[in-house]
Design a protein around this motif. Structure first.
Motif, PDB file in Angstrom:
ATOM      1  N   ALA A   1       4.607 -20.319   4.571  1.00 44.23           N
ATOM      2  CA  ALA A   1       3.319 -19.995   5.195  1.00 44.23           C
ATOM      3  C   ALA A   1       3.379 -20.237   6.709  1.00 44.23           C
TER       4      ALA A   1
ATOM      5  N   PHE B   1     -14.094  -6.242   7.288  1.00 41.58           N
ATOM      6  CA  PHE B   1     -12.730  -6.511   6.820  1.00 41.58           C
ATOM      7  C   PHE B   1     -12.334  -5.493   5.747  1.00 41.58           C
ATOM      8  N   ASP B   2     -13.266  -5.211   4.845  1.00 45.70           N
ATOM      9  CA  ASP B   2     -13.027  -4.231   3.791  1.00 45.70           C
ATOM     10  C   ASP B   2     -12.791  -2.840   4.402  1.00 45.70           C
TER      11      ASP B   2
ATOM     12  N   PHE C   1      -9.313  -2.525   5.915  1.00 41.84           N
ATOM     13  CA  PHE C   1      -8.279  -2.342   4.896  1.00 41.84           C
ATOM     14  C   PHE C   1      -8.377  -0.968   4.225  1.00 41.84           C
ATOM     15  N   GLN C   2      -9.581  -0.632   3.752  1.00 45.71           N
ATOM     16  CA  GLN C   2      -9.731   0.592   2.954  1.00 45.71           C
ATOM     17  C   GLN C   2      -9.681   1.874   3.796  1.00 45.71           C
TER      18      GLN C   2
ATOM     19  N   LEU D   1       5.268 -17.515   8.441  1.00 44.47           N
ATOM     20  CA  LEU D   1       4.432 -16.314   8.606  1.00 44.47           C
ATOM     21  C   LEU D   1       3.513 -16.480   9.819  1.00 44.47           C
TER      22      LEU D   1
ATOM     23  N   PHE E   1      -6.096   0.699   7.363  1.00 44.53           N
ATOM     24  CA  PHE E   1      -4.749   0.273   6.968  1.00 44.53           C
ATOM     25  C   PHE E   1      -4.213   1.083   5.776  1.00 44.53           C
ATOM     26  N   ASN E   2      -5.054   1.217   4.753  1.00 45.46           N
ATOM     27  CA  ASN E   2      -4.642   1.890   3.521  1.00 45.46           C
ATOM     28  C   ASN E   2      -4.159   3.324   3.767  1.00 45.46           C
TER      29      ASN E   2
ATOM     30  N   TYR F   1      -8.879 -16.625  -3.926  1.00 44.79           N
ATOM     31  CA  TYR F   1      -9.089 -15.751  -2.766  1.00 44.79           C
ATOM     32  C   TYR F   1     -10.545 -15.798  -2.288  1.00 44.79           C
TER      33      TYR F   1
ATOM     34  N   ARG G   1     -13.453 -12.652   4.187  1.00 42.53           N
ATOM     35  CA  ARG G   1     -12.618 -11.632   3.550  1.00 42.53           C
ATOM     36  C   ARG G   1     -13.420 -10.698   2.641  1.00 42.53           C
ATOM     37  N   GLN G   2     -14.632 -11.102   2.301  1.00 35.65           N
ATOM     38  CA  GLN G   2     -15.482 -10.244   1.470  1.00 35.65           C
ATOM     39  C   GLN G   2     -16.420  -9.394   2.350  1.00 35.65           C
TER      40      GLN G   2
ATOM     41  N   MET H   1      -6.281  -7.778  -1.260  1.00 32.35           N
ATOM     42  CA  MET H   1      -7.231  -6.684  -1.050  1.00 32.35           C
ATOM     43  C   MET H   1      -7.033  -5.582  -2.105  1.00 32.35           C
TER      44      MET H   1
ATOM     45  N   VAL I   1       0.842  -1.207   0.000  1.00 37.54           N
ATOM     46  CA  VAL I   1       0.000   0.000   0.000  1.00 37.54           C
ATOM     47  C   VAL I   1       0.875   1.254   0.000  1.00 37.54           C
TER      48      VAL I   1
ATOM     49  N   ALA J   1       2.728 -17.187   0.064  1.00 37.88           N
ATOM     50  CA  ALA J   1       3.934 -16.856   0.843  1.00 37.88           C
ATOM     51  C   ALA J   1       5.165 -17.454   0.176  1.00 37.88           C
ATOM     52  N   GLY J   2       6.309 -16.818   0.392  1.00 36.89           N
ATOM     53  CA  GLY J   2       7.554 -17.428  -0.091  1.00 36.89           C
ATOM     54  C   GLY J   2       8.341 -16.597  -1.088  1.00 36.89           C
TER      55      GLY J   2
ATOM     56  N   GLU K   1      -8.713  -6.816  -5.171  1.00 37.06           N
ATOM     57  CA  GLU K   1     -10.177  -6.676  -5.062  1.00 37.06           C
ATOM     58  C   GLU K   1     -10.608  -5.240  -5.357  1.00 37.06           C
TER      59      GLU K   1
ATOM     60  N   PHE L   1      -2.921 -14.433  -2.119  1.00 39.13           N
ATOM     61  CA  PHE L   1      -1.531 -14.322  -1.641  1.00 39.13           C
ATOM     62  C   PHE L   1      -0.867 -15.690  -1.539  1.00 39.13           C
TER      63      PHE L   1
END
Lengths: 277, 207
Positions: free
Chosen positions: B44, B96-97, B100-101, B47, B104-105, A148, B91-92, A100, A65, A127-128, A103, A125
């Motif tokens: 993964a 959550f949107d 992010f929007q 993470l 976070f953004n 996703y 996630r939809q 995101m 971002v 990872a790696g 989207e 996404f």
């Protein structure tokens, strides 16, 4: 001399206010400075323009971002070009916020009638880092058993008949990182690669363009603005260029004034005994 | 054995991937695909491990409450709310949107944008042409900025051509030199790892 001495001691807040004004005013009242289109953008445009309706393209949206101001206008413009030509986009990403961002990029197109799974898909996404790129290029459905949105990738029409990166017509990546890993992992599939890069990373990609390993690159915000001009569809890139111009001008003036003050007042400053010059 | 087994695994994995890259043998390809798939799973897990570790550290800081613990509390709360909205609500989902929007953004963009202020201040105080090299760097930088911004082109139409020359000749020569020397260095390091001479990746330093 006193004037230049004071000039050298100017408060940081003055510089900050000048920067805010130099960015804000052109955004609110655009200057409309002409933007010429560079060779890199023209080359990328002509490569993408050769795509036919129905051709499938892997689009890696791997910018964070924080780097979006530089790269997002490029992604928006290229996506418009792809969809206008009827090409299909397979979105992938190796950064956590990538899904995101994808989207938000596809939302207006989905509202305009582009069908998920048929005209595009968001695989999400992986990872790696470089290993992730190598893996999805090698076997995209093994790397991504589901997308996703939770659909099985084996059932997505847009991925029908696609096994590796060699089965698509083109690979486009947008990244805030170096382009080395894309060149290392994707060139073996003998498809054109286009890179959308931030200003600070783009110089390192120049040798790959020169060698033909990258079919084209877009450089920073200006690359996005130039692409919008070629698309005859001015957007955020063109709108931000005036602000960038004024920002650059302020930095240049700061460098010149800072140096002027330094050289004119340097002889007046007492040199401490034993100090390194 | 503690060292020999990891070295043997590194060498085997490296060799399989190298042979697959250059020779495309079907049986090796299957092995290489599996190895890369394991790599994805390990990445993964790494993470997830990082997330759990972050949570563990900050929960322990909240436990020993002091005036800085509020930052840990905000981090843990933000993390849990985001995880909850993403996994439980989906996630939809709108929450959550929204995270992010609307949170976070703009925060991430603002954080990055602050570097512009540091750059402006540094350009005034630190970019000094103290010697020939610094002067060359400054002049090249100024010419590039003028060549890349429309205002430079409006001042003099040759600024973009000068910027293109700097990028296409001076920068290209330098970048190519760095690229080739890095690649040669990487080949050397890779061979040392594959043959077990360099074991620094095992955590004990080169031997």
């Amino acid at each position: 001399m006193e004037f230049f001495k004071r000039l050298g001691e100017i408060d940081n807040r003055v510089i900050y206010i000048l920067l805010i004004l130099s960015l804000l005013i052109p955004l609110m009242k655009p200057l409309g400075l002409p933007i010429s289109v560079g060779a890199h953008t023209r080359r990328s445009f002509s490569v993408i323009d050769k795509l036919q309706a129905g051709d499938r393209v892997i689009v890696d949206i791997s910018y964070s971002v924080s780097g979006a101001a530089d790269v997002q206008p490029q992604a928006v413009a290229i996506l418009k070009h792809l969809f206008d030509k009827g090409a299909k986009a397979i979105f992938v990403t190796t950064v956590t916020e990538g899904p995101m961002i994808i989207e938000s990029l596809v939302k207006p197109w989905e509202q305009a009638g582009k069908r998920y799974g048929v005209d595009f898909c968001n695989l999400g996404f992986l990872a790696g880092g470089e290993n992730a790129i190598a893996m999805y290029c090698r076997d995209i459905k093994k790397a991504y058993p589901t997308d996703y949105r939770g659909n099985a990738t084996s059932e997505l029409p847009v991925l029908e008949g696609i096994h590796s990166a060699g089965d698509v017509k083109m690979y486009i990546f947008f990244s805030t990182q170096n382009s080395d890993m894309y060149v290392r992992q994707v060139t073996q599939y003998k498809i054109p690669i286009i890179g959308g890069l931030i200003n600070t990373i783009a110089p390192q990609a120049e040798p790959y363009v020169n060698a033909g390993q990258l079919a084209g690159i877009l450089v920073g915000l200006r690359g996005g603005a130039e692409y919008e001009i070629l698309m005859k569809s001015p957007g955020m890139g063109v709108a931000s260029m005036d602000a960038q111009s004024m920002g650059h001008l302020l930095i240049i003036m700061s460098v010149v004034l800072g140096n002027l003050s330094y050289f004119l007042t340097r002889s007046a400053k007492p040199v401490k005994k034993g100090a390194v010059k | 054995m503690k060292r020999e087994v990891p070295v043997a695994i590194s060498a085997l994995v490296g060799l399989v991937l190298l042979i697959d890259y250059f020779f495309k043998i079907p049986s090796i390809r299957t092995m290489a695909t599996e190895i890369q798939d394991w790599g994805l799973i390990i990445a993964a897990f790494a993470l997830a491990l990082a997330a759990v570790n972050l949570l563990r550290i900050h929960v322990s800081r909240i436990g020993k409450w002091n005036r800085n613990s509020i930052h840990s509390f905000i981090l843990v709360a933000a993390m849990l709310i985001t995880v909850f909205s993403g996994i439980v609500l989906g996630r939809q989902s709108k929450p959550f949107d929204f995270i992010f929007q609307a949170i976070f953004n703009p925060l991430a963009s603002a954080f990055y944008a602050m570097t512009a202020f540091h750059l402006a201040s540094a350009s005034y105080r630190a970019f000094r042409a103290k010697n020939a090299q610094a002067a060359a760097l400054l002049i090249a930088g100024v010419l590039l900025m003028l060549g890349r911004a429309p205002i430079g082109e409006a001042m003099w139409s040759r600024f973009p051509k000068i910027a293109d020359w700097i990028m296409g000749v001076v920068n290209l020569a330098g970048s190519r030199g760095i690229l080739i020397s890095t690649a040669v260095g990487m080949v050397g390091v890779s061979l040392r790892v594959l043959t077990g001479i360099d074991r620094s990746h095992l955590g004990g330093g080169a031997e």
